[in-house]
Write a protein that holds these residues in place. Sequence first.
Motif, PDB file in Angstrom:
ATOM      1  N   ALA A 161      16.407 -10.088  50.394  1.00 36.20           N
ATOM      2  CA  ALA A 161      16.872 -11.367  50.427  1.00 36.20           C
ATOM      3  C   ALA A 161      15.765 -12.261  49.964  1.00 36.20           C
ATOM      4  O   ALA A 161      16.114 -13.249  49.254  1.00 36.20           O
ATOM      5  N   PRO A 166      21.553 -11.257  46.301  1.00 37.67           N
ATOM      6  CA  PRO A 166      22.283 -10.686  47.537  1.00 37.67           C
ATOM      7  C   PRO A 166      21.981  -9.454  47.954  1.00 37.67           C
ATOM      8  O   PRO A 166      21.411  -8.581  47.251  1.00 37.67           O
ATOM      9  N   ASP A 195      21.456 -11.275  62.314  1.00 37.78           N
ATOM     10  CA  ASP A 195      21.878 -12.653  62.261  1.00 37.78           C
ATOM     11  C   ASP A 195      20.684 -13.471  61.580  1.00 37.78           C
ATOM     12  O   ASP A 195      19.690 -13.532  61.919  1.00 37.78           O
ATOM     13  N   PRO A 198      20.945 -13.377  55.142  1.00 40.13           N
ATOM     14  CA  PRO A 198      22.253 -13.525  54.256  1.00 40.13           C
ATOM     15  C   PRO A 198      22.726 -12.085  53.673  1.00 40.13           C
ATOM     16  O   PRO A 198      22.492 -11.901  52.409  1.00 40.13           O
ATOM     17  N   SER A 200      25.721 -10.018  52.431  1.00 41.34           N
ATOM     18  CA  SER A 200      26.888 -10.346  51.927  1.00 41.34           C
ATOM     19  C   SER A 200      28.072  -9.220  52.006  1.00 41.34           C
ATOM     20  O   SER A 200      29.132  -9.171  52.071  1.00 41.34           O
TER      21      SER A 200
END
Length: 216
Positions: A161, A166, A195, A198, A200
Motif C-alpha cells: 500500500a 491496491p 484495519d 487499504p 481491496s
Amino acid sequence: MESLTGTVLLDGGMGRELGFRGVEVSRYIWSAQALLDAPEVVRDVHADYIAAGANVITTNTYCTLRSHLSKAGVDGRYEELNRLAGQLAVDARDAADRPALIAGSLAPMFESYRPDMVLAVAESEPVYREQAEILADYVDFFLCETMTKSDEAVAAARAGASTGKPVWVSFNLHPSKRGHLRSGETIADAVAALDGVPVSGFLANCCMPELIEADM
C-alpha cells in the motif's frame, strides 16, 4: 486500477507449471530458478494463462526476497531478478489479445506454511517495502500470498500500500481448525489486524478448496 467484475480468474501455480514444462524448480528458490535458467518460459506461462482466460497474472516473485535468494547464492541479483519478473509479466500482458491485470507477489519471507518463522511487523515491513518499490513499476496491484499469520499479512500489505497501489491479501488456512489461519488466529482477527490498511480484497490460497468454501 481497472476494476474487475464478475468472476476473477487468477493464474495457476507458476512453479508447478514450470516443472510440467521441464524447467528446474529449485529446492531453495522454487520457481525463481526459472528467472535464471529459462525466463522465456516464464513469459510463455504468463501468456498461456491469459490466453486460457485468466484476468490476473502474478509476477514470478514468490521466492525473490533476499532471504530466499541468499540460499542459492544469488542475493546479489535481487533487484535484477525482481525487475526481470515484473518485465516478463508486462511483456506477456502487452502481447496478449485480451486484457489482464498484473499482481505483484509478496510472499512469506522464509518458508511457506510456517507462522512460527514470521518476524514482527517492524522487522519485516521494510523488507517487503524494498521489494514492493521495485515491483510497483510493473504491477497493477499487490497480492500478499500464503499469509499464515496476521503480522505477516500486515507487514506485506502495508508495504504494498505504501506504493499507492491496491492490495489483496490471500490467507493460508489452518488444515483442521475451521475458520482459522495456520497460525491459529481466527480469520476475523486477522482481518481486524489489517484495519486501517487499504486492502481491496481477501482471498485464500494453497489450501483445500473445501476449506476455502467453508471458511471464507
